[in-house]
Motif scaffolding. Structure first.
Motif, short mmCIF file in Angstrom:
data_model
loop_
_atom_site.label_atom_id
_atom_site.label_comp_id
_atom_site.label_asym_id
_atom_site.label_seq_id
_atom_site.Cartn_x
_atom_site.Cartn_y
_atom_site.Cartn_z
N PRO A 110 31.32 6.17 20.02
CA PRO A 110 32.14 5.03 20.17
C PRO A 110 33.58 5.02 19.86
O PRO A 110 33.92 5.44 18.34
CB PRO A 110 31.12 4.16 19.12
N CYS A 111 34.18 4.61 20.69
CA CYS A 111 35.81 4.88 20.54
C CYS A 111 36.54 3.48 20.94
O CYS A 111 37.81 3.50 20.94
CB CYS A 111 36.40 6.13 21.19
N GLY A 157 34.35 -2.06 17.03
CA GLY A 157 33.42 -1.87 15.94
C GLY A 157 31.99 -2.62 16.43
O GLY A 157 32.01 -3.17 17.59
N ALA A 181 29.34 -1.22 17.49
CA ALA A 181 28.88 -0.44 18.58
C ALA A 181 27.40 -0.21 18.40
O ALA A 181 26.54 -0.27 19.56
CB ALA A 181 29.35 0.65 19.28
N ALA A 226 35.53 4.81 16.65
CA ALA A 226 35.82 3.39 16.29
C ALA A 226 35.69 3.14 14.85
O ALA A 226 34.91 3.97 14.21
CB ALA A 226 34.81 2.43 17.31
N ASN A 227 36.32 2.09 14.06
CA ASN A 227 35.98 1.74 13.00
C ASN A 227 34.72 0.66 12.78
O ASN A 227 34.42 0.01 13.76
CB ASN A 227 37.24 0.83 12.26
N GLN A 287 31.49 0.82 12.87
CA GLN A 287 30.62 1.00 13.97
C GLN A 287 29.08 0.48 13.58
O GLN A 287 28.39 -0.13 14.76
CB GLN A 287 30.33 2.65 14.41
N TYR A 319 23.98 10.60 12.33
CA TYR A 319 25.20 9.80 12.47
C TYR A 319 26.36 10.10 11.51
O TYR A 319 26.24 10.42 10.19
CB TYR A 319 24.65 8.21 12.04
N ASP A 338 32.03 7.07 10.64
CA ASP A 338 32.89 6.57 11.26
C ASP A 338 34.32 6.91 10.08
O ASP A 338 35.41 7.63 10.99
CB ASP A 338 33.29 5.54 11.91
#
Length: 356
Positions: A245-246, A249, A251, A269-270, A272, A289, A292
């Motif tokens: 995820p980029c 947030g 996601a 992404a921040n 996430q 995971y 992030d």
């Protein structure tokens, strides 16, 4: 909202919050300093309207507090001599941003005497930091022409790639991503650079973005990259190895996690995780995971180096260590039988406690 400021260490515990207003320029801003245990607080300036909120000022304060706390953890895990801080300018950057406003904002940051060092974030750019720097010596993310490091997306993408290599090493026994099926959601400033690394590494890459022109730019550079219509379809691509995820947030949510086909999540992404329980949900499904705020710390490493007189090779060398930090987190999570995000928090908290 004042109760947020004086909550426990895990919820609030911020050292200082500054409300800024300059009537002439229209500036309304919040500067939040969460911790200076490891050094001056470092974090970007977000410029956002909060137009969908009934109380924009309250939403901005909440955002600044949460983001500042996140920066404390990110900077600690990146091995930086910096605490965490964040600023939010309330307004629509397309309409409200002006030279006068940015100069006024710089004066407020400068008045803190170096307790908070600012940089770019959503809605602010290198050119904006050049303006802020005219009234504030504690400004990073400036252009090379003005003594800065320029666009921090370069090392952000590089750091995510290092985190992905660590996840691959932990999950499959090798950091080599050749042949891995990787889905990148959001190919903007950071995402398209991550794709460059992945293609060079020999990965099979799938992408999506809300902006067709962003996808087209990637496919022009890399014709073998597969374009997917949207993020909902992307997470369902069969036999994915890694989901990155980029974009925005949240996601990883109660809706997306159950249908995720990838066994590793590692992206730029921040924020996430839609809520804290998602970390446990991912672990329960056997999805690894990479937190992030660990893997996307290349950008803050880059702007922090600017304070020493920017040296790209030196900053890149430090960003390479994201690989080792990510592996350390995975191993601690396994030993203590907790999700990686919990393990990452524990390491950061130990470092901050030692700093105090």
């Amino acid at each position: 909202m004042l109760d947020i400021l004086f909550r426990s260490e895990t919820e609030g515990g911020h050292e200082q919050v500054v409300l800024c207003q300059d009537r002439d320029s229209g500036l309304r801003a919040v500067i939040a300093i969460h911790s200076t245990a490891l050094g001056p607080a470092l974090g970007g300036t977000r410029f956002h309207a909060y137009s969908g909120e009934s109380r924009p000022e309250a939403a901005a304060l909440r955002d600044a507090l949460n983001l500042a706390r996140g920066m404390s953890y990110k900077n600690a895990l990146a091995g930086l001599a910096h605490g965490g801080g964040k600023a939010v300018i309330i307004g629509d950057p397309a309409q409200d941003k002006s030279e006068e406003l940015l100069l006024a904002y710089g004066r407020f940051v400068d008045s803190l005497g170096g307790r908070y060092v600012t940089a770019c974030d959503v809605g602010t750019y290198v050119g904006d930091m050049d303006v802020v720097a005219r009234t504030c010596r504690w400004t990073t993310g400036r252009s090379p022409e003005n003594g800065g490091a320029g666009d921090s997306s370069v090392l952000t993408a590089f750091g995510v790639f290092q985190g992905m290599r660590a996840a691959s090493e932990y999950r499959w026994g090798t950091a080599d991503l050749a042949g891995r099926r990787v889905a990148v959601a959001g190919v903007g400033k950071v995402g398209h650079l991550l794709v460059d690394h992945l293609v060079e590494a020999g990965a099979e890459v799938f992408v999506t973005d809300v902006r067709p022109e962003a996808v087209e730019r990637v496919r022009t550079a890399h014709p073998d990259v597969v374009a997917v219509s949207d993020a909902e379809e992307l997470i369902r691509v069969p036999d994915l190895d890694v989901y990155a995820p980029c974009a925005l947030g949240g996601a990883l949510s109660d809706t997306t996690v159950p249908v995720l086909t990838a066994s590793v999540v590692c992206g730029a992404a921040n924020n996430q995780l839609a809520h804290p329980g998602i970390g446990k949900d991912l672990a329960a499904r056997g999805v690894l995971y990479a937190p992030d705020y660990v893997v996307n710390s290349g950008g803050v490493i880059q702007v922090a180096d600017e304070l020493r007189g920017f040296d790209f090779a030196r900053a890149k060398k430090q960003a390479t260590r994201i690989h080792d930090t990510t592996l350390e987190i995975f191993r601690l999570a396994e030993r203590e039988d907790v999700p990686p995000v919990t393990a990452a928090d524990r390491i950061a908290e130990q470092r901050m406690a030692a700093g105090r």
